[in-house]
Scaffold this motif. Structure first.
Motif, PDB file in Angstrom:
ATOM      1  N   ASP A 169       0.824  -1.214   0.000  1.00 46.33           N
ATOM      2  CA  ASP A 169       0.000   0.000   0.000  1.00 46.33           C
ATOM      3  C   ASP A 169       0.858   1.264   0.000  1.00 46.33           C
ATOM      4  O   ASP A 169       0.564   2.253   0.688  1.00 46.33           O
ATOM      5  CB  ASP A 169      -0.939   0.015   1.207  1.00 46.33           C
ATOM      6  N   GLY A 170       1.960   1.224  -0.776  1.00 45.16           N
ATOM      7  CA  GLY A 170       2.793   2.400  -0.909  1.00 45.16           C
ATOM      8  C   GLY A 170       3.720   2.676   0.254  1.00 45.16           C
ATOM      9  O   GLY A 170       4.387   3.716   0.293  1.00 45.16           O
ATOM     10  N   GLU A 171       3.814   1.749   1.214  1.00 46.84           N
ATOM     11  CA  GLU A 171       4.641   1.943   2.400  1.00 46.84           C
ATOM     12  C   GLU A 171       5.701   0.845   2.493  1.00 46.84           C
ATOM     13  O   GLU A 171       5.416  -0.330   2.237  1.00 46.84           O
ATOM     14  CB  GLU A 171       3.787   1.929   3.671  1.00 46.84           C
ATOM     15  N   TYR A 172       6.919   1.237   2.859  1.00 51.16           N
ATOM     16  CA  TYR A 172       7.982   0.265   3.086  1.00 51.16           C
ATOM     17  C   TYR A 172       7.879  -0.286   4.505  1.00 51.16           C
ATOM     18  O   TYR A 172       7.518   0.436   5.443  1.00 51.16           O
ATOM     19  CB  TYR A 172       9.353   0.907   2.882  1.00 51.16           C
ATOM     20  N   GLN A 173       8.196  -1.573   4.656  1.00 55.38           N
ATOM     21  CA  GLN A 173       8.152  -2.236   5.961  1.00 55.38           C
ATOM     22  C   GLN A 173       9.543  -2.779   6.282  1.00 55.38           C
ATOM     23  O   GLN A 173      10.153  -3.456   5.455  1.00 55.38           O
ATOM     24  CB  GLN A 173       7.154  -3.407   5.942  1.00 55.38           C
ATOM     25  N   THR A 228       7.324  -9.812   8.735  1.00 57.04           N
ATOM     26  CA  THR A 228       7.160 -11.240   8.985  1.00 57.04           C
ATOM     27  C   THR A 228       6.856 -11.951   7.674  1.00 57.04           C
ATOM     28  O   THR A 228       6.572 -11.313   6.645  1.00 57.04           O
ATOM     29  CB  THR A 228       6.013 -11.490   9.976  1.00 57.04           C
ATOM     30  N   ASP A 229       6.870 -13.285   7.714  1.00 59.24           N
ATOM     31  CA  ASP A 229       6.535 -14.058   6.517  1.00 59.24           C
ATOM     32  C   ASP A 229       5.135 -13.717   6.020  1.00 59.24           C
ATOM     33  O   ASP A 229       4.896 -13.620   4.810  1.00 59.24           O
ATOM     34  CB  ASP A 229       6.632 -15.560   6.826  1.00 59.24           C
ATOM     35  N   ALA A 230       4.199 -13.572   6.952  1.00 61.53           N
ATOM     36  CA  ALA A 230       2.817 -13.258   6.569  1.00 61.53           C
ATOM     37  C   ALA A 230       2.736 -11.897   5.891  1.00 61.53           C
ATOM     38  O   ALA A 230       2.028 -11.722   4.895  1.00 61.53           O
ATOM     39  CB  ALA A 230       1.916 -13.297   7.800  1.00 61.53           C
ATOM     40  N   GLN A 231       3.473 -10.911   6.401  1.00 63.58           N
ATOM     41  CA  GLN A 231       3.467  -9.586   5.801  1.00 63.58           C
ATOM     42  C   GLN A 231       4.106  -9.604   4.420  1.00 63.58           C
ATOM     43  O   GLN A 231       3.639  -8.920   3.503  1.00 63.58           O
ATOM     44  CB  GLN A 231       4.201  -8.600   6.717  1.00 63.58           C
ATOM     45  N   VAL A 232       5.156 -10.391   4.260  1.00 62.04           N
ATOM     46  CA  VAL A 232       5.800 -10.508   2.948  1.00 62.04           C
ATOM     47  C   VAL A 232       4.835 -11.121   1.949  1.00 62.04           C
ATOM     48  O   VAL A 232       4.721 -10.675   0.796  1.00 62.04           O
ATOM     49  CB  VAL A 232       7.094 -11.336   3.045  1.00 62.04           C
ATOM     50  N   ALA A 233       4.116 -12.177   2.374  1.00 61.50           N
ATOM     51  CA  ALA A 233       3.180 -12.852   1.481  1.00 61.50           C
ATOM     52  C   ALA A 233       2.053 -11.920   1.040  1.00 61.50           C
ATOM     53  O   ALA A 233       1.576 -12.002  -0.094  1.00 61.50           O
ATOM     54  CB  ALA A 233       2.607 -14.090   2.167  1.00 61.50           C
ATOM     55  N   GLU A 234       1.625 -11.042   1.931  1.00 61.98           N
ATOM     56  CA  GLU A 234       0.536 -10.124   1.608  1.00 61.98           C
ATOM     57  C   GLU A 234       1.009  -8.926   0.794  1.00 61.98           C
ATOM     58  O   GLU A 234       0.208  -8.267   0.136  1.00 61.98           O
ATOM     59  CB  GLU A 234      -0.110  -9.623   2.907  1.00 61.98           C
ATOM     60  N   GLY A 235       2.309  -8.606   0.849  1.00 61.19           N
ATOM     61  CA  GLY A 235       2.839  -7.420   0.182  1.00 61.19           C
ATOM     62  C   GLY A 235       3.341  -7.710  -1.222  1.00 61.19           C
ATOM     63  O   GLY A 235       3.102  -8.769  -1.803  1.00 61.19           O
ATOM     64  N   ASP A 236       4.088  -6.743  -1.766  1.00 64.13           N
ATOM     65  CA  ASP A 236       4.554  -6.810  -3.149  1.00 64.13           C
ATOM     66  C   ASP A 236       6.068  -6.935  -3.265  1.00 64.13           C
ATOM     67  O   ASP A 236       6.594  -6.922  -4.376  1.00 64.13           O
ATOM     68  CB  ASP A 236       4.108  -5.551  -3.905  1.00 64.13           C
ATOM     69  N   LEU A 237       6.775  -7.046  -2.140  1.00 68.83           N
ATOM     70  CA  LEU A 237       8.233  -7.032  -2.202  1.00 68.83           C
ATOM     71  C   LEU A 237       8.838  -7.825  -1.056  1.00 68.83           C
ATOM     72  O   LEU A 237       8.340  -7.786   0.071  1.00 68.83           O
ATOM     73  CB  LEU A 237       8.737  -5.576  -2.134  1.00 68.83           C
TER      74      LEU A 237
END
Length: 770
Positions: free
Chosen positions: A158-162, A166-175
């Protein structure tokens, strides 16, 4: 007892702890790194002397995941950690690549870096922590390490760097991007992205670099408390005179060799020049001869680098942006499900795509438990690809790393399992190599999947970029050759579609690069990727609509969850029968998804109909095809919906009278039946006579309806205890045979010829008038 030194910082909203002095105290440097409840121990040991004749830097990095760290026991027969898994190999490379360039030239002491995961909390990935721990252990060990480096993982959603998602956040994101960097410059980049722009990727690298600085600062604080005395290094010998002598001797020969565009001819001339130098140094000591060999390599590098940087002329005559000639061929192999031959200059890959069913998925046992992977890519690099004799066998670390890079490049464009329920295996056999065979694997793999009918989002191409950096002057070169890779300062690979980047990998041989260089390389790579996509489209510009005739077909149906047990049967009896009878493979997921596969459509249809028959409900008035499973005197039982049986009464077999059921039907005979009735208990009454047994069409019922019986007249009240006079001593049974029960007893009052029922007789034997 313990002289423990510790540093704690806040890093991405969590506490990062670096500790030394309590564990592995006999190592030259040992650090426990903790983030959350994930703990990694890294120990560094270094040899105090150099082996005689050693002319390379023997750095070895081992990363190991201990299963007890996540409360698991390893699978397999031995139940212990054994050979390195793919992930352990990849993380070992992640640690090795950024630290190797930070040792001084000429340092040849053997060093071991061993990182072990001791605790894993399921959220904070241990690979980044292992990189930080390795850098910290080297920094405090006293060995000549020009670090430290920090490491960080970056996600994007959603346009924000993290930071360190976590693995779950990576799976839900684009990078999923990993960066290692010193305080001043980026050293290593590894990533997988979902078609992101160059601007977003550059921003992610800069965001990660800031986090790397924070980690590197923490390591410096620990070193200020616990670092051992630095090793004393022997001053480098002055070799300028020998270098000048060699340049005069073979300089012109090397220049002439690097003007030859054909690799084998160029190699022959270079080998002749090296042999000439070796002969000239024959009277020198072994150490001097070894030093001379290194000076020859430096001389080669200077000649190539100067030509590129000052003249813009490369080894094969290209300018800095031109890509070598490309020839792409689809459907190269007749029996493979999908195949391609991709040739770029003197680099060539035979890529194949094989489609399989769920049972072909790869089972992976790791700290997070068992998981199954339905997309695999295997890269093979036989020695003949570079015209050499060498080891041929199991893949090494390089092969594993190159294969994973290509996997990341293509993974982002795959269809979902719901869209394409196949297991996909890509293989890349490198048959020629002169630069960037991993990117040839990306291009060939993309074409092979399209040839196999895999509905990927878009084709993917890849290119390798190089760098020549002298002071403030630099040149970024596209589609590097093998020699340009060896003699240059950077190996920067970028792959993606027309819409954006899917993977990016960078390795630096110097102390990092700047934002300006990185941005220039990204934009130049974008143009190169677009050119390669155009060349690939000449071979195949769309995914084939039909699968190969040799590929299995898979059909997916959904059954209610409460019917799964009916399809499987007790102990798997039913599903085994379906597979054995139809020849199709059947896989059932917990959500009721059933995948039926076979290379023959009729087998799929047979299994599909069987399963539908098991799970569907019979409908009154509907006609079904069934099989006679049992004959009885009063009719036949017919299995008509896989798991359902119904009765065809003898009167419903034919319109004419059937004296004996066996004369009309046989067990195993296929018949067509109509459902007449389903009673409250679920029993089904069927009819054959109203169905045309050849066409399956319903027939008009021509049998006259049975006339209703006339009502019986009133018999009048029965007299108490009397049923009227009987015939003398007979109930209409005729005379008894000899030896029968003898004369009957006189009927007692109350009307029971056999006498009163005994007290112990069951109730159903007693008459009402007893």
């Amino acid at each position: 007892m313990f002289d423990t030194k510790k540093v704690e910082i806040q890093w991405g909203g969590k506490t990062l702890t670096l500790e030394t002095g309590r564990v592995a105290r006999q190592a030259d440097g040992a650090v426990l790194a903790t983030l959350g409840e994930t703990v990694v121990l890294c120990a560094v040991t270094a040899a105090r002397s150099v082996k005689e004749g050693q002319d390379f830097f023997p750095l070895t990095v081992h990363y190991q995941e201990k299963y007890f760290s996540s409360g698991r026991i390893p699978g397999g027969f031995f139940k212990r950690e054994r050979g390195a898994t793919e992930k352990e190999t990849l993380v070992s490379r992640l640690i090795d690549r950024p630290i190797r360039p930070l040792f001084p030239e000429g340092f040849y002491n053997e060093i071991n870096v061993i990182a072990q995961v001791l605790s894993y909390d399921g959220e904070n990935e241990p690979d980044i922590l292992a990189m930080v721990a390795a850098s910290a252990a080297l920094t405090i060990s006293g060995v000549p390490f020009m670090g430290p480096i920090g490491a960080a993982r970056v996600g994007y959603k959603d346009g924000e760097y993290q930071l360190n998602p976590t693995d779950a956040q990576v799976a839900e994101g684009d990078l999923d991007l990993v960066v290692a960097a010193t305080h001043d410059a980026v050293m290593m980049v590894e990533s997988e992205a979902k078609e992101l722009s160059e601007e977003v990727m550059l921003g992610a690298v800069l965001f990660a670099h800031d986090a790397c600085r924070t980690a590197a600062d923490a390591i410096i604080k620990l070193a200020e408390k616990a670092a051992k005395d630095p090793w004393e290094l022997k001053a480098a010998d002055d070799t300028s005179a020998v270098k000048a002598e060699l340049k005069k001797l073979i300089g012109k020969d090397i220049e002439a060799a690097y003007k030859i565009t054909q690799k084998s001819e160029r190699a022959n001339l270079l080998n002749a020049a090296r042999a000439k130098a070796k002969t000239a140094m024959a009277d020198k000591t072994p150490q001097e001869q070894m030093a001379a060999q290194k000076l020859v390599k430096k001389l080669e590098a200077e000649i190539v680098r100067t030509a590129i940087l000052k003249e813009g002329r490369r080894i094969d005559g290209r300018d800095t942006k031109t890509v070598r000639p490309i020839v792409a061929e689809a459907h190269f192999l007749p029996r493979a499900h999908g195949s391609a031959l991709f040739t770029r200059g003197e680099t060539q890959s035979i890529s194949t795509c094989t489609l399989g069913t769920k049972e072909s998925e790869q089972m992976i046992d790791g700290l997070n438990g068992l998981k199954y992977e339905h997309f695999m890519l295997h890269y093979n690099f036989p020695p003949y690809s570079v015209g050499e004799v060498g080891r041929f066998g199991a893949p090494g670390r390089r092969e594993v790393g190159h294969g994973k890079l290509a996997w990341r490049a293509l993974h982002a464009v795959l269809p979902t399992k719901e869209e394409f329920p196949y297991t996909i295996r890509l293989t890349s056999d490198i048959t020629e190599s002169n630069g960037s065979s991993s990117m040839a694997t990306v291009c060939g793999g993309s074409l092979a999947m399209m040839d196999a009918g895999v509905p990927i989002k878009r084709p993917v191409s890849g290119i390798a970029m190089g760098l020549i950096l002298e002071g403030k002057d630099f040149a970024v070169i596209s589609d590097i050759l093998g020699d340009e890779d060896h003699l240059g300062d950077m190996d920067f690979k970028v792959a993606g579609t027309s819409e954006g980047i899917t993977t990016m990998q960078m390795d630096i041989k110097i102390a990092g690069i700047t934002k300006e260089i990185f941005e220039t390389a990204l934009l130049q790579a974008k143009d190169g990727r677009a050119h390669i996509l155009g060349e690939m489209a000449k071979a195949l510009d769309h995914t084939r609509t039909e699968l190969s005739a040799h590929a299995p077909r898979i059909e997916t149906i959904q059954v209610p969850k409460d019917k799964i047990r009916d399809v499987i049967g007790t102990g798997g009896k039913v599903i085994r029968e379906i597979v054995a009878t139809t020849g199709a493979k059947v896989d059932i997921d917990d959500d009721g998804t059933v995948k039926i596969s076979s290379s023959e459509p009729e087998k799929i249809e047979a299994a599909k109909n069987w399963i539908i028959g098991i799970t569907a409900e019979a409908e009154v008035g509907k006609i079904y095809t069934g099989k006679v499973v049992n004959l009885v005197d009063f009719g036949a039982f017919v299995n008509f919906m896989g798991g359902k049986d119904g009765l065809v009464h003898v009167s419903e077999i034919k319109n004419e009278r059937v004296e004996k059921v066996a004369d009309a039907l046989t067990e195993g005979q296929e018949v067509k039946v109509k459902v007449l009735e389903i009673d409250q208990r679920g029993k089904v009454r069927l009819s054959m006579r109203v169905v045309d047994q050849e066409t399956g069409e319903e027939l008009e019922d021509t049998r006259p309806a049975r006339e209703p019986r006339e009502p019986r007249g009133d018999r009048g009240p029965r007299r108490d205890g009397d049923r009227g006079p009987r015939r003398d001593g007979d109930r209409g049974r005729g005379p008894r045979r000899d030896g029968d029960r003898g004369p009957r007893r006189e009927r007692s009052e109350g009307g029971n010829d056999d006498g009163p029922a005994p007290e112990f007789a069951p109730a159903f034997l007693k008459r009402d008038d007893d």
